[in-house]
Every structure is written in structure tokens, then in C-alpha cells.
Write an enzyme that holds these catalytic residues in place. Sequence first.
Site, mmCIF file in Angstrom:
data_model
loop_
_atom_site.group_PDB
_atom_site.id
_atom_site.type_symbol
_atom_site.label_atom_id
_atom_site.label_comp_id
_atom_site.label_asym_id
_atom_site.label_seq_id
_atom_site.Cartn_x
_atom_site.Cartn_y
_atom_site.Cartn_z
ATOM 1 N N ASP A 248 -2.296 -12.511 1.516
ATOM 2 C CA ASP A 248 -1.790 -11.224 2.365
ATOM 3 C C ASP A 248 -0.960 -11.863 3.628
ATOM 4 O O ASP A 248 -1.447 -12.187 4.452
ATOM 5 C CB ASP A 248 -2.941 -10.466 2.862
ATOM 6 C CG ASP A 248 -2.549 -8.898 3.267
ATOM 7 O OD1 ASP A 248 -1.091 -9.000 3.634
ATOM 8 O OD2 ASP A 248 -3.153 -8.183 3.245
ATOM 9 N N HIS B 257 -1.182 -8.583 -0.306
ATOM 10 C CA HIS B 257 -1.768 -7.415 0.576
ATOM 11 C C HIS B 257 -2.215 -6.385 -0.764
ATOM 12 O O HIS B 257 -3.155 -5.741 -0.656
ATOM 13 C CB HIS B 257 -0.640 -6.752 1.211
ATOM 14 C CG HIS B 257 -1.200 -5.699 1.856
ATOM 15 N ND1 HIS B 257 -2.176 -5.710 2.887
ATOM 16 C CD2 HIS B 257 -0.719 -4.297 1.917
ATOM 17 C CE1 HIS B 257 -2.399 -4.411 3.185
ATOM 18 N NE2 HIS B 257 -1.715 -3.551 2.606
ATOM 19 N N ARG C 141 11.672 0.341 1.112
ATOM 20 C CA ARG C 141 10.651 0.073 0.196
ATOM 21 C C ARG C 141 10.813 -1.261 -0.318
ATOM 22 O O ARG C 141 9.489 -1.806 -0.701
ATOM 23 C CB ARG C 141 10.941 1.229 -0.834
ATOM 24 C CG ARG C 141 9.776 1.058 -2.046
ATOM 25 C CD ARG C 141 8.420 1.080 -1.630
ATOM 26 N NE ARG C 141 7.510 1.496 -2.622
ATOM 27 C CZ ARG C 141 6.261 1.617 -2.211
ATOM 28 N NH1 ARG C 141 5.843 1.742 -1.193
ATOM 29 N NH2 ARG C 141 5.443 1.722 -3.453
ATOM 30 N N SER D 111 -5.713 -0.876 3.631
ATOM 31 C CA SER D 111 -4.418 -1.095 4.397
ATOM 32 C C SER D 111 -4.446 -0.128 5.518
ATOM 33 O O SER D 111 -5.249 -0.230 6.360
ATOM 34 C CB SER D 111 -3.325 -0.597 3.206
ATOM 35 O OG SER D 111 -1.890 -1.288 3.729
#
Lengths: 379, 379
Positions: free
Chosen positions: A318, A351, A220, A146
Amino acid sequence: MGDARRYHALPSPFPMKRGGALHGARVAYETWGRLNDARDNAVLILTGLSPSAHAASSADDPSPGWWEAMIGPGKPIDTDRWYVVCVNSLGSDKGSTGPASIDPATGQPYRLRFPALSLEDVANAAWSLAHEGLGIGRLACLIGCSMGGMSALAYLLQHPGSAGAHISVNTAPQAQPFAIAIRSLQREAIRLDPQWDHGNYDIPARPGGKYPEAGMSIARKLGVITYRSAMEWKGRFARIRLDSEHRDDEPFGYEFEVERYLQAHAQRFVRSFDPNCYLYLSRASDWFDVAGYGDGDVHAGLRRIQLERALVLGAGTDILFPLEQQEQIAQGLRAGGAEVDFIAMDSPQGHDAFLVDIAHYGPAIGAFMATLAGRNEPR
Amino acid sequence: MGDARRYHALPSPFPMKRGGALHGARVAYETWGRLNDARDNAVLILTGLSPSAHAASSADDPSPGWWEAMIGPGKPIDTDRWYVVCVNSLGSDKGSTGPASIDPATGQPYRLRFPALSLEDVANAAWSLAHEGLGIGRLACLIGCSMGGMSALAYLLQHPGSAGAHISVNTAPQAQPFAIAIRSLQREAIRLDPQWDHGNYDIPARPGGKYPEAGMSIARKLGVITYRSAMEWKGRFARIRLDSEHRDDEPFGYEFEVERYLQAHAQRFVRSFDPNCYLYLSRASDWFDVAGYGDGDVHAGLRRIQLERALVLGAGTDILFPLEQQEQIAQGLRAGGAEVDFIAMDSPQGHDAFLVDIAHYGPAIGAFMATLAGRNEPR
């Protein structure tokens, strides 16, 4: 938390790419396995935005790490064979120096006086640990997941010959506008929270203290939404309702299981991650651009990277780091002379697949690591 | 604004699906073209979450409407042939009764005392306009876009035989968890804004007045991100930086063109849409589920809808209402006996393609409308 965490003092001053320098800065790291006498079995792991250096459990800290299934004796990254190092990013708050750390010049937390942070700085701090701290001239393999995959590209571009092999996991050579838009909105949710107050909330966070909880919660949740995939959620949550016990009595409160899942993720994150650190690392992810190393051309930048072997992994689901970007990395590294394996994973998890779809990512990484071991071993 | 807007008084009391009733409620609408003597050339359009009834310009209101390129003389929905009606959703704030309207029982805005709103109520109000207000026994065609496509399914399920044909545009028979997660987060951004204050902000909105601007801005930006597609933005914005004049001096302020684009969208929306109306309509979108009409099965619910013809359109780049959901609608309507055309549009613009990719959506809708006209005309 056990005491597996170690610290590497960075050179002081430690110059930052966009200006300024850190004094008395450090990075936190953990290790597994043993560095051999030839010092040629080191594997360095660079992390995503939020994880600590605790990638796996150890005798010193038996709690599970964020890549527990991947690292250990007999696991894909086999610690019987490899000396594995995971470093907490410079600018983070899991032991490394960052905006939440004390500025030695003032005795107060840096907050927004922390110098502008780029992934090149994150990479240079990791390189200092490996090269100057652990005395590793050349890594057997550099792994980046990532955001850590972008840091790894910065590492390889700034320190030619510093690694023989590279594993690039669910990452990109630059942020595309969709990813920039998502991260910009995450930052905005924090910035618009009155309790952020230009970075002047309570450090460290304490229950009931001043902290941009609403902004961090939104950031978040938006992260989690973009880290997973609609396909996975359709199978997992469908339209399952919360039972009356878990419903929310607030107007427009939670009714669906997927809302509770997001809320649980947010609750684990809020007050456990420093908002200013989040802002610095998030912006660094938007800034990073391999094209800057190739006269404005991504491919030309990637082609400058010198490696013997590379494994490039991505997931078709992703949405944050789309598969075409991993393909671009594979092509660029190949053009630079590396022998490259590119694997498009059939994972539904988006992802985050590299963290949860160990059934696919494990064997791919394990097989690649085994070929590296074969090359290194005496025949 | 001109005076093209007309109002239809709903029956009083107007019962709501989830309980309660409205008294003295109304819906706003606009019309184009002329209802013929047989009253069989009416086309009713149900809108997405935020648009008003002003779908196109007219002599009374020459400002461009939200589907300007689609509706007018000689356009795909040809007002020389059709009597076109667009209705503002019940629960909205563009002239129809909603949470921002005055509650006759108190003389104050309803705010959160507005009864729970479902898309079935939105549909029933639209049906009352067409059937009771305009005296249209049977619509030639019912068109629904986005949320309006769900309202249209509710309309057809609750009022069998009320339309001969249907155009379903970029919609779904139920919200999937990804869409629920996005909308839940949009609602949460508003709810967490202290200026929302459980719905007790200034009504009407005024400059400098109490209004959850941060929450509405985040909600709108998240909407825009999910209404478009990463593919479109890659070509459109790439990594273009703002020139110094347009940069933002705030810490972590805007640097990329895509950020300015989002900000411009948010600025146009904030204070022009009522936050409580947004919350009610957003939740109604999550609640709606055709499966509720089919013993828990979407296909069985769709199969109950009686139509002669239907055109179902979707875009492969739509992440909010994925193409498989339009396919599901097409299959269900076909199983119910309708002759159905399903077209998967090759539009890069994502969910919003129906608003902007007129080059593709226009001919598809125009051709379908032309076949309806051919059937209706004397031979």
C-alpha cells in the site's frame, strides 16, 4: 437498485466541527442480520471515500455489494451472528446529505455552500445513526476501511466507550505528505476543469450535461494508480498491447492494456460520483489527524482510545497508507489498553487489497470476529 | 543563457525508426574539457525527459547546470581528464529539432506533424553528433540518466562497439505498467486541456497566450510526485501547514507545505517546456523495450550489448524505475561479457536521487570514472 437503503434523520441542527450546522440532514444505511434483544451484536462499517452503504447484497437488494465476499451468512462477518450496519458517509452523494443535496434554506443544491466537512462530522453522523437511530448503546465492533478507518478513529475518540472492539483496515492516523500530494492533485484536476466552474455544474449529472468529466477522470485514474501496486500490475498487464479494435485513434491515444483498464475505471466513476462531494471528502481525509487528540502527538492521541480488542490490518504494497501507519495504530491502541492483533498482509494488490484479496483478509477478519462471538456467547 | 550551446546538423534526410525522415534537423549540445589527440577520452551524457544540454556551468555559460555537482574539474566526472559532451534529446525543445521546431516543408512548427519519435531516434541523433560531428570513433564512456538511460541502451544496441564503458543511472530496459500508467495520465492531462487543442497552441509560449497550462501543471506535479519518495517527504514536509500569507483563498486551495512545493515545481515548468515535445518524449519512453532486440526477451536483448565495463546505479526508493530493473540491466550487461558494478543506493529521494543525493552518487560515479582513467593512461 432495490430498496435495502434506509435513512436516519440526524438531529437538526447538526453542528459541524469546523463551524456551521446542517438542518434536516440524514445519512443512508443498510443492515444485514438481526439486532438481538440485548442489542449487543451490532457491527458498524465505515467506508472509504467513494462506496455507498451497499456493502453486501440482501433480499431487498440482491446486487453485489462492495464487500460482498466479507458479509453474509457464514462469511467472515457472519450475519447469522451479527447485526451488520453500513453507513454512507455524511458528505457523500449515495443517499446521505452532502454538497449535492438540496439546502433547505435555498431549495437549491448546497454545492460549495455546504459547510466545511471533517471526518469527525462523518463519525458523528454515523454515531448518531447507531446510538440515536438504532438504539445501540455500545457496538460489538466498529470496522473502518481506508478513509473509513480514519473516520472510525474519529468515532472512537469522540465517543469513548462506544465500541468494545475495532477492526482497522488499510488506514492511517493522519495523512502523510505523499497521500496529501496525491489527493491535492486529484482535487486540482477537478478544480482546473472549466466545467467544474467553482461547483456550478449540472446536479444531478445528466448525459451531455455540464460536468467536469476530464477532471474527474484524471482524479479517478490517479486514485486507481495509487490504490493498486506496481507489483500486481507487472504480473497482470506487463506490456500487453491493445488489439487494433480497442486502440484509440486520437493522437497519443491508448495503446497498452493498462491504459484501457484505467479508462474503464474512470468511465464507471465519472457522472456516478458528485465532484463537489469528492472534493469535500478528499479534503477531510487530508485534514484528519489523530495528533490533534494527543497534544500534537499521534501515539498520545491513539492511546486515548478505549477498546477491549482490536485487529489492525495493512498491506506492505500500500503506497497511499503505508504499513508503518497501521503499525502505529496497533501500537497506540495497545498502549491505550486494548488487546491488539496486527497483521501485515502479504497482498500484492496495494491499498485495495482489502477489497480483492479476500483469501487473506477474509480469514483474518473471520477469525477475529469469531473470538468476539466466543466472548459474547453464553458458556 | 550564455553561448555554451553548440549545434550539430544531422544528416539530411535523417530517417526515423517508425517511418518518415527529418530534413535539416539538428541537435544542441554542450562540452566541457578537451578532446585529446587520441580522441579516446570522450564521455557522452544522455539526459532525462526534460533537461537541456546544460549539464554544468562553463566559462561560456556560468549558470549552474542540471548535474553541476557531478561535472567539472576535480568532480566525479573530471573535466581535467575527460572531454564531456551532453546532448539535448532529439524531439526536445532546448535547441534540438522537435515538434516545436519549424518544419522546413511548411515554414510552420511541426506540432503533431512531427514524425513518431522513438528513443532509438534520440540515440541515433546523439550517435551522429559523437561519431560524425565530433569525430569520436569510440566513447570512453556513455552515461544515461532516467529516460537517457533507455536512450543509452538504444545507442549501444544500434551501434555496437561505440562505447568502451557505460554508466546506467536510475533507468530501465523497458517501461513497466505502473510507469506507463503514470506517463499515460500525464499525457492525458495535457490532451484533455482544451488549450492543448490537438497541439495548436501558441508557439513559442508567451505570457497570456494559448497554452495548456492546467494540463502541463498536472503532468509536472504527477511527475514530481513519482520522481521523489514518500519517505523523503515524510521527513521533509510532514504535515507542515502554509502560513496565512502563502495560503490559497481559492476553494480547496493549498494548505500544506507539500502542496506549495508541487506548485513551485509546476510554475517553473509551465511555459518553459513545449507540451507537444513532452508528449512525444513521454510516449517514446513507454514504447522503448530492450526485449525488441532479444526476440521478446529483455535479458537476451541486454546480452547483445558489447561493453568492457559498466556501472549500474539505482535507488531502492525509486517507484518509477524500480531497483529490480537496474538489477536486470546489470545482469544482462554482465551476461554480454562486460565487467559490471551494480550499486543499489540507499537514497531516500526516489528516482531523483541521482540529481540530489550527490553524496552517494558522486563517489560511486567518481570511483568508476577513476578506474577508466587508470586503464587509459600510459603506465
